[in-house]
Design a protein around this motif. Structure first.
Motif, short mmCIF file in Angstrom:
data_model
loop_
_atom_site.label_atom_id
_atom_site.label_comp_id
_atom_site.label_asym_id
_atom_site.label_seq_id
_atom_site.Cartn_x
_atom_site.Cartn_y
_atom_site.Cartn_z
N GLY A 277 0.80 -1.22 0.00
CA GLY A 277 0.00 0.00 0.00
C GLY A 277 0.83 1.26 0.00
N THR A 278 0.14 2.38 0.16
CA THR A 278 0.79 3.67 0.19
C THR A 278 0.00 4.62 1.09
N GLU A 279 0.71 5.61 1.60
CA GLU A 279 0.08 6.68 2.38
C GLU A 279 0.73 7.99 2.00
N TRP A 280 -0.09 9.02 1.80
CA TRP A 280 0.41 10.37 1.50
C TRP A 280 -0.08 11.32 2.57
N ASN A 307 4.57 4.77 9.63
CA ASN A 307 5.68 5.19 8.79
C ASN A 307 7.03 4.72 9.32
N GLY A 308 7.13 3.42 9.55
CA GLY A 308 8.38 2.83 9.98
C GLY A 308 8.53 2.77 11.48
N THR A 344 7.78 -8.67 8.73
CA THR A 344 8.76 -7.90 7.97
C THR A 344 8.04 -6.78 7.24
N ASN A 345 8.56 -5.53 7.38
CA ASN A 345 8.00 -4.36 6.69
C ASN A 345 9.11 -3.65 5.93
N PHE A 346 8.81 -3.22 4.72
CA PHE A 346 9.76 -2.44 3.95
C PHE A 346 9.07 -1.17 3.44
N HIS A 347 9.68 -0.01 3.75
CA HIS A 347 9.12 1.29 3.39
C HIS A 347 10.07 2.04 2.46
N SER A 370 14.90 4.57 2.72
CA SER A 370 14.14 3.33 2.82
C SER A 370 14.40 2.69 4.19
N GLU A 371 13.41 1.98 4.67
CA GLU A 371 13.53 1.36 5.98
C GLU A 371 13.05 -0.09 5.93
N LEU A 372 13.80 -0.96 6.59
CA LEU A 372 13.45 -2.37 6.73
C LEU A 372 13.28 -2.68 8.20
N ASP A 373 12.09 -3.18 8.57
CA ASP A 373 11.78 -3.55 9.95
C ASP A 373 11.51 -5.04 10.03
N MET A 374 12.09 -5.68 11.04
CA MET A 374 11.84 -7.09 11.28
C MET A 374 11.54 -7.30 12.76
N VAL A 375 10.48 -8.06 13.05
CA VAL A 375 10.09 -8.31 14.43
C VAL A 375 9.69 -9.78 14.60
N PHE A 376 10.29 -10.43 15.58
CA PHE A 376 9.90 -11.79 15.95
C PHE A 376 9.14 -11.72 17.27
N THR A 377 7.97 -12.37 17.32
CA THR A 377 7.11 -12.34 18.50
C THR A 377 6.84 -13.76 18.98
#
Length: 428
Positions: A277-280, A307-308, A344-347, A370-377
């Motif tokens: 998706g996208t957000e403005w 936003n990250g 995993t999120n990539f912005h 650009s941002e890469l987020d990784m989370v293990f739960t």
């Protein structure tokens, strides 16, 4: 003070067994600790600066009391960074009353809530609990809720803010000075409508008016209108939102700003889904007139959700009334087991407004980074949750400009480990 709260809870518990008129009593705890290795979270870390390690915690205790049509809830919390007070500290400046409200159900359809309370609407883009932050967010407010039918309801909220300083209450003006999200809000009014239809369809609309107080004592109205819609089919869903802000901000600038978002959720497998998706969020240009404000303000939103996870935008009072943001993202979630999952999120971030030119006359690119987020739960039973997260920020040249860090490290990272324990007890 915290010990006195626990003692009061024990007394209420003992009283409940002796008093047959008490309908119900609930106790809840929220104990969480998060350690972070900051090598560029929230802003670019400059070369030569070492990564910083901090540990923060929350200890929250709540009592929920019911008697016929009345509900009373009180929660207190201690929020601290480890080591910020001495081991022999005689006073606790970290202890606050997080919530303290009474709710009365006048009928099956109508209820009112009065006092310090959490306000959260829709996907928390405009108004949310901010639960990622240890302190959270709550308001001093009165709220009325009316259930129109089984599928729809409407709520109205009013707040009024003062600083209890008589010196500020001058005959010609009244001064309130607490700024949140870049604005000084004297009073807040919200009307929110929500509808839930068949086949997982949801629609909501919100109108929010901020009565803003200029340092001169003059008041202005800044109004935000918005709609949200969500719909799921068998293996596919979509979400969209749109907001518009008008009126004037605290600095008496004419406000004309918008937010738009749209995403699609593809359920590839019961254990795996992808969201694209996208957000403005609109923003000013470098040459926007000083009397105009084109920057959308997500005001009381839980921006950490959007936003990250590294929180480079719209945190506290930073980046509000700035160049805006376009966020293009892909997110995925994989359920490893019934108790574990990996996200995993990539912005990709660009500025919504034009940044202008550098000191040699070259135009700044709209690309910010650009941002890469990784989370293990992983969950242990019903009350313990552990999270391990790691993020990368790949900053562009324009990010250096908006963050005013001309010589940052080549790579910005953030690592965190969180433990949350949330037991709840219900007693008759």
């Amino acid at each position: 003070m915290f010990k006195r709260m626990i003692a009061a809870g024990v007394l209420v518990l003992a009283f409940s067994h002796a008093n047959a008129q008490m309908d119900s009593l609930k106790l809840n705890f929220d104990l969480r600790t998060r350690g972070e290795l900051d090598n560029g979270v929230k802003t670019l870390i400059p070369k030569g600066k070492s990564a910083e390690t901090t540990v923060a915690s929350r200890a929250r205790f709540g009592i929920d009391y019911y008697y016929k049509n009345l509900e009373v809830y009180i929660s207190a919390q201690d929020v601290r960074t480890w080591g910020e007070t001495t081991t022999t500290a005689g006073k606790n400046q970290n202890f606050i009353l997080n919530e303290a409200w009474a709710k009365y159900q006048f009928s099956d359809k109508f209820a009112m809530k009065l006092g310090r309370q959490i306000l959260s609407y829709d996907n928390e883009r405009l108004v949310g609990a901010l639960d990622w932050a240890m302190q959270g967010r709550s308001f001093d407010a009165v709220k009325a809720a009316y259930k129109i039918n089984p599928n729809s309801r409407i709520e109205a909220v009013v707040t009024y803010n003062n600083d209890d300083n008589d010196i500020n209450d001058l005959p010609e003006k009244e001064i309130y000075s607490i700024a949140e999200s870049g604005e000084i809000t004297k009073s807040l009014q919200i009307i929110h409508y929500q509808y839930t239809g068949k086949d997982k369809f949801q629609f909501s609309a919100i109108a929010m008016n901020n009565v803003l107080q200029n340092p001169s004592g003059t008041h202005y109205d800044m109004i935000t209108f918005g709609v949200n819609a969500k719909k799921y089919f068998e293996n596919f869903g979509f979400f969209g939102s749109a907001y518009y802000q008008t009126g004037k901000n605290t600095q008496a600038q004419s406000k004309s700003a918008y937010q738009f978002s749209f995403n699609s959720d593809f359920i590839i497998h019961p254990k795996f889904n992808i969201i694209a998706g996208t957000e403005w969020l609109s923003g000013k240009n470098y040459d926007t007139e000083s009397g105009k404000n084109l920057s959308f303000s997500p005001l009381y939103g839980t921006n950490h959700l959007y936003n990250g996870f590294m929180d480079y935008f719209y945190l506290g009072n930073s980046y509000f009334n700035s160049f805006g943001l376009n966020d293009y993202y892909v997110k995925s979630n994989f359920k490893i087991s019934s108790s574990s999952q990996f996200q995993t999120n990539f912005h990709v971030f660009t500025s919504n407004g034009k940044l202008g030119f550098n000191n040699v006359g070259e135009k700044y690119s709209s690309y910010l980074g650009s941002e890469l987020d990784m989370v293990f739960t992983h969950t242990f039973g019903k009350v313990i949750t552990a999270n391990l997260g790691h993020s990368f920020m790949f900053a562009g040249e324009s990010m250096k400009f908006i963050k005013n860090v001309p010589d940052p490290k080549n790579l910005q990272t953030w690592t965190w480990l969180g433990i949350k324990i949330t037991p709840n007890f219900k007693l008759k």
